[in-house]
Design an enzyme around this catalytic site. Structure first.
Site, PDB file in Angstrom:
ATOM      1  N   THR A   1      21.234  35.611  16.585  1.00  0.00           N
ATOM      2  CA  THR A   1      20.059  34.858  17.023  1.00  0.00           C
ATOM      3  C   THR A   1      19.998  34.702  18.535  1.00  0.00           C
ATOM      4  O   THR A   1      18.922  34.730  19.131  1.00  0.00           O
ATOM      5  CB  THR A   1      20.057  33.468  16.358  1.00  0.00           C
ATOM      6  OG1 THR A   1      20.059  33.636  14.935  1.00  0.00           O
ATOM      7  CG2 THR A   1      18.832  32.671  16.749  1.00  0.00           C
TER       8      THR A   1
ATOM      9  N   ASP B   1      23.078  41.820  12.486  1.00  0.00           N
ATOM     10  CA  ASP B   1      23.162  40.459  11.974  1.00  0.00           C
ATOM     11  C   ASP B   1      24.625  40.209  11.631  1.00  0.00           C
ATOM     12  O   ASP B   1      25.307  41.099  11.106  1.00  0.00           O
ATOM     13  CB  ASP B   1      22.292  40.318  10.721  1.00  0.00           C
ATOM     14  CG  ASP B   1      22.203  38.877  10.226  1.00  0.00           C
ATOM     15  OD1 ASP B   1      23.225  38.386   9.691  1.00  0.00           O
ATOM     16  OD2 ASP B   1      21.140  38.263  10.373  1.00  0.00           O
ATOM     17  N   SER B   2      25.104  39.013  11.900  1.00  0.00           N
ATOM     18  CA  SER B   2      26.541  38.782  11.693  1.00  0.00           C
ATOM     19  C   SER B   2      26.935  38.857  10.220  1.00  0.00           C
ATOM     20  O   SER B   2      28.108  38.990   9.897  1.00  0.00           O
ATOM     21  CB  SER B   2      26.967  37.437  12.285  1.00  0.00           C
ATOM     22  OG  SER B   2      26.498  36.352  11.515  1.00  0.00           O
TER      23      SER B   2
ATOM     24  N   ASP C   1      26.992  32.995  11.618  1.00  0.00           N
ATOM     25  CA  ASP C   1      27.431  32.935  10.225  1.00  0.00           C
ATOM     26  C   ASP C   1      28.869  33.399  10.021  1.00  0.00           C
ATOM     27  O   ASP C   1      29.604  32.813   9.219  1.00  0.00           O
ATOM     28  CB  ASP C   1      26.500  33.765   9.339  1.00  0.00           C
ATOM     29  CG  ASP C   1      25.167  33.076   9.097  1.00  0.00           C
ATOM     30  OD1 ASP C   1      25.049  31.878   9.406  1.00  0.00           O
ATOM     31  OD2 ASP C   1      24.242  33.743   8.599  1.00  0.00           O
TER      32      ASP C   1
ATOM     33  N   THR D   1      35.572  26.634  11.721  1.00  0.00           N
ATOM     34  CA  THR D   1      34.806  26.975  10.530  1.00  0.00           C
ATOM     35  C   THR D   1      33.379  26.497  10.735  1.00  0.00           C
ATOM     36  O   THR D   1      33.144  25.486  11.409  1.00  0.00           O
ATOM     37  CB  THR D   1      35.431  26.355   9.259  1.00  0.00           C
ATOM     38  OG1 THR D   1      34.820  26.905   8.099  1.00  0.00           O
ATOM     39  CG2 THR D   1      35.280  24.841   9.240  1.00  0.00           C
TER      40      THR D   1
ATOM     41  N   GLN E   1      41.128  23.894  -0.017  1.00  0.00           N
ATOM     42  CA  GLN E   1      39.677  24.064   0.049  1.00  0.00           C
ATOM     43  C   GLN E   1      39.004  22.848   0.675  1.00  0.00           C
ATOM     44  O   GLN E   1      37.785  22.833   0.842  1.00  0.00           O
ATOM     45  CB  GLN E   1      39.083  24.365  -1.330  1.00  0.00           C
ATOM     46  CG  GLN E   1      39.384  23.353  -2.408  1.00  0.00           C
ATOM     47  CD  GLN E   1      38.875  23.810  -3.770  1.00  0.00           C
ATOM     48  OE1 GLN E   1      37.930  23.241  -4.298  1.00  0.00           O
ATOM     49  NE2 GLN E   1      39.493  24.829  -4.349  1.00  0.00           N
ATOM     50  N   CYS E   2      39.801  21.848   1.064  1.00  0.00           N
ATOM     51  CA  CYS E   2      39.259  20.717   1.821  1.00  0.00           C
ATOM     52  C   CYS E   2      38.937  21.165   3.241  1.00  0.00           C
ATOM     53  O   CYS E   2      39.532  22.109   3.760  1.00  0.00           O
ATOM     54  CB  CYS E   2      40.271  19.565   1.877  1.00  0.00           C
ATOM     55  SG  CYS E   2      40.711  18.881   0.272  1.00  0.00           S
TER      56      CYS E   2
END
Length: 344
Positions: free
Chosen positions: A15, A59-60, A92, A167, A279-280
């Site tokens: 972008t 695009d990423s 992304d 992240t 996954q936290c």
């Protein structure tokens, strides 16, 4: 007379490099050779800026191993001629690329700063200009002729993070990234404030070496309540599978049912490397804390400690081609390379 820093701006797509076509209203990539015309504020920076652009900006979401190698090779080829590098990238998959580059650019002693934006550079409310200008300013920082930042970083919405600690957390807010287990390295306000105690020199003065041999026979498996045996077996029996990043509950916990543990154990015995990450958003894996984690440790699942999923999967890609034994791989994965985890 002080010599100005030379910065290479590498545009991959995303972008940040888009402008709106006034006739069609569609977004299109602009010519980065005209960067100073589009953003005259860059002339105020005390550095020399050169540009390199992918022939076909992507695009990423299409980012892959070949593109990572291309970025790394551009840095390698121009390493001795520039003091720092800024990589413009779609948001992304930016954390994956930042993590991959941190492991691929062995012996890095110059800044490689990734940035992007949520709105195109030609939009009235764009975040692109601030992100780009400050990322270049950070890459140009020197003290006694030596770069202040000597690692792969990610700059977004007033904060510089260690790239392999990030992240993406939002698809619509300007503060799209976080670093759950490590504070930001710098913050931009009226002044640029560095958290100097977090800055590190991982490689001292060694010569840059670019690791281009990555293994993509890997998979990210997120555990959920009700995961079935046939699904787990289907994943772990994928042809040529060599590594799994296992996203578990809390501090590294997973089901203790016999079929679950037995299926993982059989895969490990076949040579599949399995790394346990939480996954936290934040926190660390501690497989000795609860019985549900101890069972994984007993069969040879490797603790990812406080590493992110993005860093875990890319680190695995880099380590697998080394053909390490199970014990060697476990030790190598749990040993920090460039600040991606804290080993308890």
């Amino acid at each position: 007379m002080m010599v100005k820093s030379k910065i290479l701006l590498i545009y991959t797509g995303g972008t940040i490099g888009m402008i709106k076509d006034f006739e069609t209203g569609a977004l299109k990539a602009f010519n980065f050779d005209q960067l100073l015309e589009r953003i005259p504020e860059l002339n105020l920076l005390d550095c020399i800026i050169d540009t390199y652009s992918f022939e076909e900006p992507i695009d990423s979401s299409d980012m892959n191993l070949e593109h990572w190698i291309t970025i790394a090779e551009v840095i390698e080829k121009n390493y001795d001629n520039f003091d720092g590098f800024v990589v413009l990238h779609g948001s992304d998959t930016m954390s994956y690329t930042a993590s991959a580059l941190s492991f691929m650019l062995k012996n890095l002693t110059k800044p490689v700063i990734l940035t992007g934006s949520q709105l195109p550079i030609g939009d009235l409310r764009t975040d692109a200009k601030e992100n780009l200008i400050t990322a270049i300013q950070i890459a140009a920082l020197q003290q006694n002729g030596i770069p202040v930042i000597k690692e792969v970083g990610l700059y977004f919405e007033y904060k510089l993070y260690r790239g392999n600690r990030t992240t993406k957390i939002s698809a619509e807010h300007f503060n799209a990234f976080t670093s759950p287990n490590l504070p930001h390295l710098a913050e931009s306000g009226v002044h640029l404030k560095l958290n100097e105690h977090l800055l590190d020199d991982f490689y001292a003065s060694s010569k840059l070496e670019v690791l281009k041999d990555l293994d993509t026979n890997v998979f990210i498996l997120k555990i959920f309540p009700g995961i079935s045996q046939h699904v787990l077996e289907a994943v772990l029996n994928i042809e040529n599978l060599k590594g799994i990043v296992l996203e578990t509950f809390g501090s590294g916990n997973a089901p203790t049912e016999f079929w679950f543990i037995n299926t993982l154990q059989k895969a490990i015995e076949r040579g599949v490397k399995i790394v346990n990450v939480t996954q936290c958003w934040g926190g660390t894996v501690d497989m000795g804390k609860y019985e549900t984690g101890t069972a994984l440790k007993h069969i040879g699942v490797i603790s990812g400690h406080d590493i992110t999923t993005e860093a875990a999967i890319t680190k695995m890609m880099v380590l697998l081609p080394k053909n390490l034994t199970s014990d060697e791989f476990s030790e190598a994965f749990q040993t920090p390379i460039c600040g991606e985890l804290i080993q308890e």
